[in-house]
Scaffold this motif. Structure first.
Motif, mmCIF file in Angstrom:
data_model
loop_
_atom_site.group_PDB
_atom_site.id
_atom_site.type_symbol
_atom_site.label_atom_id
_atom_site.label_comp_id
_atom_site.label_asym_id
_atom_site.label_seq_id
_atom_site.Cartn_x
_atom_site.Cartn_y
_atom_site.Cartn_z
ATOM 1 N N PRO B 151 39.666 -8.005 -47.166
ATOM 2 C CA PRO B 151 41.069 -8.423 -47.276
ATOM 3 C C PRO B 151 41.681 -7.935 -48.584
ATOM 4 O O PRO B 151 41.049 -8.019 -49.640
ATOM 5 N N GLY B 152 42.895 -7.433 -48.499
ATOM 6 C CA GLY B 152 43.554 -6.885 -49.675
ATOM 7 C C GLY B 152 43.537 -5.377 -49.701
ATOM 8 O O GLY B 152 44.392 -4.750 -50.333
ATOM 9 N N ASP B 153 42.558 -4.769 -49.029
ATOM 10 C CA ASP B 153 42.551 -3.304 -48.938
ATOM 11 C C ASP B 153 43.787 -2.834 -48.162
ATOM 12 O O ASP B 153 44.257 -3.510 -47.243
ATOM 13 N N LEU B 154 44.259 -1.672 -48.525
ATOM 14 C CA LEU B 154 45.342 -1.050 -47.756
ATOM 15 C C LEU B 154 44.744 -0.191 -46.646
ATOM 16 O O LEU B 154 43.622 0.303 -46.766
ATOM 17 N N LEU B 155 45.514 -0.016 -45.568
ATOM 18 C CA LEU B 155 45.108 0.890 -44.490
ATOM 19 C C LEU B 155 45.933 2.160 -44.593
ATOM 20 O O LEU B 155 47.169 2.105 -44.651
ATOM 21 N N GLY B 232 34.150 -7.424 -40.397
ATOM 22 C CA GLY B 232 34.305 -8.876 -40.408
ATOM 23 C C GLY B 232 35.628 -9.297 -41.032
ATOM 24 O O GLY B 232 35.700 -10.259 -41.797
ATOM 25 N N ALA B 233 36.666 -8.557 -40.721
ATOM 26 C CA ALA B 233 37.992 -8.830 -41.281
ATOM 27 C C ALA B 233 39.040 -8.532 -40.221
ATOM 28 O O ALA B 233 38.715 -8.038 -39.129
ATOM 29 N N GLY B 234 40.287 -8.860 -40.520
ATOM 30 C CA GLY B 234 41.378 -8.495 -39.632
ATOM 31 C C GLY B 234 42.121 -7.303 -40.189
ATOM 32 O O GLY B 234 41.999 -6.975 -41.376
ATOM 33 N N VAL B 235 42.884 -6.632 -39.334
ATOM 34 C CA VAL B 235 43.768 -5.579 -39.836
ATOM 35 C C VAL B 235 45.154 -5.813 -39.251
ATOM 36 O O VAL B 235 45.302 -6.251 -38.104
ATOM 37 N N ALA B 274 41.533 4.781 -42.778
ATOM 38 C CA ALA B 274 40.666 4.342 -43.868
ATOM 39 C C ALA B 274 41.229 3.093 -44.529
ATOM 40 O O ALA B 274 42.448 2.884 -44.569
ATOM 41 N N ALA B 275 40.337 2.259 -45.023
ATOM 42 C CA ALA B 275 40.719 1.130 -45.867
ATOM 43 C C ALA B 275 40.421 1.506 -47.307
ATOM 44 O O ALA B 275 39.388 2.134 -47.594
ATOM 45 N N ILE B 276 41.325 1.139 -48.191
ATOM 46 C CA ILE B 276 41.160 1.538 -49.586
ATOM 47 C C ILE B 276 41.792 0.475 -50.481
ATOM 48 O O ILE B 276 42.857 -0.058 -50.160
ATOM 49 N N PRO B 277 41.127 0.107 -51.576
ATOM 50 C CA PRO B 277 41.728 -0.880 -52.477
ATOM 51 C C PRO B 277 43.054 -0.346 -53.031
ATOM 52 O O PRO B 277 43.175 0.864 -53.284
ATOM 53 N N PRO B 278 44.061 -1.234 -53.218
ATOM 54 C CA PRO B 278 45.400 -0.771 -53.642
ATOM 55 C C PRO B 278 45.354 0.088 -54.900
ATOM 56 O O PRO B 278 46.084 1.081 -55.003
ATOM 57 N N ARG B 298 50.534 5.209 -45.650
ATOM 58 C CA ARG B 298 50.115 3.805 -45.702
ATOM 59 C C ARG B 298 50.682 3.107 -44.474
ATOM 60 O O ARG B 298 51.894 3.111 -44.258
ATOM 61 N N ILE B 299 49.811 2.520 -43.641
ATOM 62 C CA ILE B 299 50.300 1.952 -42.371
ATOM 63 C C ILE B 299 50.034 0.460 -42.232
ATOM 64 O O ILE B 299 50.446 -0.134 -41.238
ATOM 65 N N GLY B 300 49.342 -0.154 -43.200
ATOM 66 C CA GLY B 300 49.079 -1.584 -43.036
ATOM 67 C C GLY B 300 48.081 -2.073 -44.055
ATOM 68 O O GLY B 300 47.866 -1.441 -45.100
ATOM 69 N N GLU B 301 47.457 -3.195 -43.719
ATOM 70 C CA GLU B 301 46.525 -3.779 -44.679
ATOM 71 C C GLU B 301 45.404 -4.530 -43.967
ATOM 72 O O GLU B 301 45.495 -4.871 -42.785
ATOM 73 N N VAL B 302 44.353 -4.763 -44.728
ATOM 74 C CA VAL B 302 43.231 -5.560 -44.237
ATOM 75 C C VAL B 302 43.491 -7.009 -44.637
ATOM 76 O O VAL B 302 43.899 -7.279 -45.770
ATOM 77 N N VAL B 303 43.286 -7.918 -43.685
ATOM 78 C CA VAL B 303 43.563 -9.334 -43.936
ATOM 79 C C VAL B 303 42.345 -10.166 -43.554
ATOM 80 O O VAL B 303 41.398 -9.668 -42.931
ATOM 81 N N ALA B 304 42.370 -11.437 -43.931
ATOM 82 C CA ALA B 304 41.324 -12.350 -43.470
ATOM 83 C C ALA B 304 41.454 -12.510 -41.956
ATOM 84 O O ALA B 304 42.522 -12.286 -41.390
#
Lengths: 328, 328
Positions: B151-155, B232-235, B274-278, B298-304
């Protein structure tokens, strides 16, 4: 059933990651830390070309697909590492059938210390398997190709030949086994359906100084010719020295065939043919004995020239060119 | 023509051995000295399931088979190393056809620095390709799986999507392109027939600190769900941010489809998600720019949580489950 559901069930059957296999099936690729040198081989088996489902159970088909691929690693003297299986699933094969097939491969993987590290599943008109195997050695020089034999080397053979060809004849026509005990007939059928990759023997021969090695998939005649051609040398094999599997003579007679040509051209025995300098034969015999996997028989020698000859006592050559699968 | 003759002709087209590939096609196995870590992936393409010979030339089929396999290496951030091709040859495919197909794969291999290191040829009822690719990285930590996003990573997404789905619609019904220029229609067909594995972009993203990565073979909806599940996260993806290929809207309209669901469910774009920290996004953008292979959006983010949602402006989710190939 969809691809993802089947893959999840397959994955649940696979071993966990270990020191070399860091990330197994389920990601975009498997991650390994090989170290040293690797030997990689791919092999395909297609229903109606390489096997018939009415002659072999699904588990046996899966097992043989992996066995024949691992036999190529044995022929390099490599230690088995990872295997990747592509499964083409025909409309009449159920999910249970797919899993039975993969369980057959997984059992041999466990027997040989091979990690099933990944694969792919797709629809296909007939049952199709493509198996990639990766083997390992401490350094590339310990992996033995086909091309290193030189005149004066001895030719040695693991185990016995002719059994797979006789087994195939028996599967096509059980009446050809009328002179055999049920046990002998069963062993011949198993030589065809359940070959043993000579992994320990291959590593023993590589360690003992083999200069060239090949596994007998196409038949001794053809495979000896491959070794000779790659080595730029000739090979001369003494037919009288060839160890034939028990029952081959009876099946050949019942089929109106000569046993030695049948054994030399038949293919699929998956024994190893190796060239080795005479002074290393003792070491090789001891190493093979310790590997306790198969006997080792001296069957001929490497000579100058380019021909691969298998001679009967008296000097008459056997015509055993080896089969060419596309022409089969 | 037999297997051996074809293999000899194929072999003559392959590159010579080099520092990593010590022994190429023609022996029992290829010998490599990998060093570091390897990523290995297998992919199968079957005629009638994955391609039609009347829609794609043989060279294009061979090229795409290798491209889709290499895309899995791109998604790991691996440098391409070796490829092994199993070819199942149907009765109506000539030797020239086989070589044309392999030449297509060989051209992409040369473009990407991949060594065609081996393979197998067999008869098959329909044209069948199974491609094994091996990629390399200095250490296993440099290979990026699907499961590291938090969670918090950018997509972020390379390139544009929807083009392959629109191209497939155009191949099936050229009339759907009546609003497009011939150039745009041609580009869309090429997105379907000749995908580009994002190998340089994948290595750039891995080097810039991507925590998880996957290639879009099944469609953004399905592949984002795979990344979420493995991590184990949401997007949460912002549909308004998605870069669609030029012409997708027109083809979708002509086919009576909505462009965003088509682009998200269509699959086969082979772009990287890809997921990547901001704090690494700047580095990633610079690295992608230097790789000069594709844009990065940048198209979204990783969430809980555990859901993969693609939301339209206003919050309405798009239903784009991704196709499941066996159910296709």
């Amino acid at each position: 059933m969809g691809e993802f559901e089947l893959l999840a069930k397959v994955r649940a059957r696979l071993p966990p990651a270990g020191p070399r296999l860091r990330l197994g099936s389920g990601d975009d690729a498997a991650v390994t830390v090989p170290g040293g040198a690797t030997a990689t081989s791919v092999d395909a088996l297609v229903e109606g070309v390489h096997f018939r489902r009415d002659q072999a159970g699904l588990a046996a088909i899966g097992r043989k697909a992996l066995a024949t691929a691992l036999s190529d690693l044995a022929a390099m003297g490599a230690a088995p590492g990872e295997a990747y299986i592509v499964l083409g699933v025909p409309p009449d094969l159920s999910e249970e059938g797919c899993l039975e097939l993969l369980d057959g491969a997984a059992a041999l993987a466990a027997d040989t210390g091979t990690a099933l590290a990944g694969g792919d599943v797709t629809r296909a008109p007939v049952l199709t398997l493509a198996v990639t195997v990766v083997g390992h050695a401490p350094e590339p020089e310990r992996l033995i190709g086909r091309g290193g034999a030189g005149p004066g080397d001895l030719l040695v053979l693991t185990g016995e030949i002719g059994g797979a060809a006789a087994g195939l004849l028996l599967l096509d026509d059980p009446a050809l086994g009328r002179e055999l005990s049920e046990e002998t007939a069963g062993l011949l059928r198993r030589r065809q359906l359940d070959p043993t990759p000579r992994l320990r023997a291959g590593q023993a021969l590589a360690g003992a100084g083999a200069t060239a090695m090949i596994d007998l998939s196409d038949g001794l005649g053809g495979d000896a010719a491959h070794l000779a051609e790659a080595s730029g040398a000739g090979v001369r094999i003494d037919a009288a020295a060839l160890p034939l599997s028990k029952g081959v003579a009876e099946v050949a007679a019942a089929a109106g065939r000569e046993p030695l040509p049948l054994a030399c051209a038949g293919g699929e025995d998956y024994e190893l043919l190796a060239a080795i300098p005479p002074e290393r034969l003792g070491d090789a015999s001891i190493a093979i004995g310790e590997a306790a996997e198969a006997t080792l028989t001296r069957i001929g020698e490497v000579v100058a020239g380019s021909e691969a000859e298998i001679r009967l006592p008296g000097g008459k050559p056997i015509d055993a060119p080896g089969f060419d699968q596309l022409d089969r």
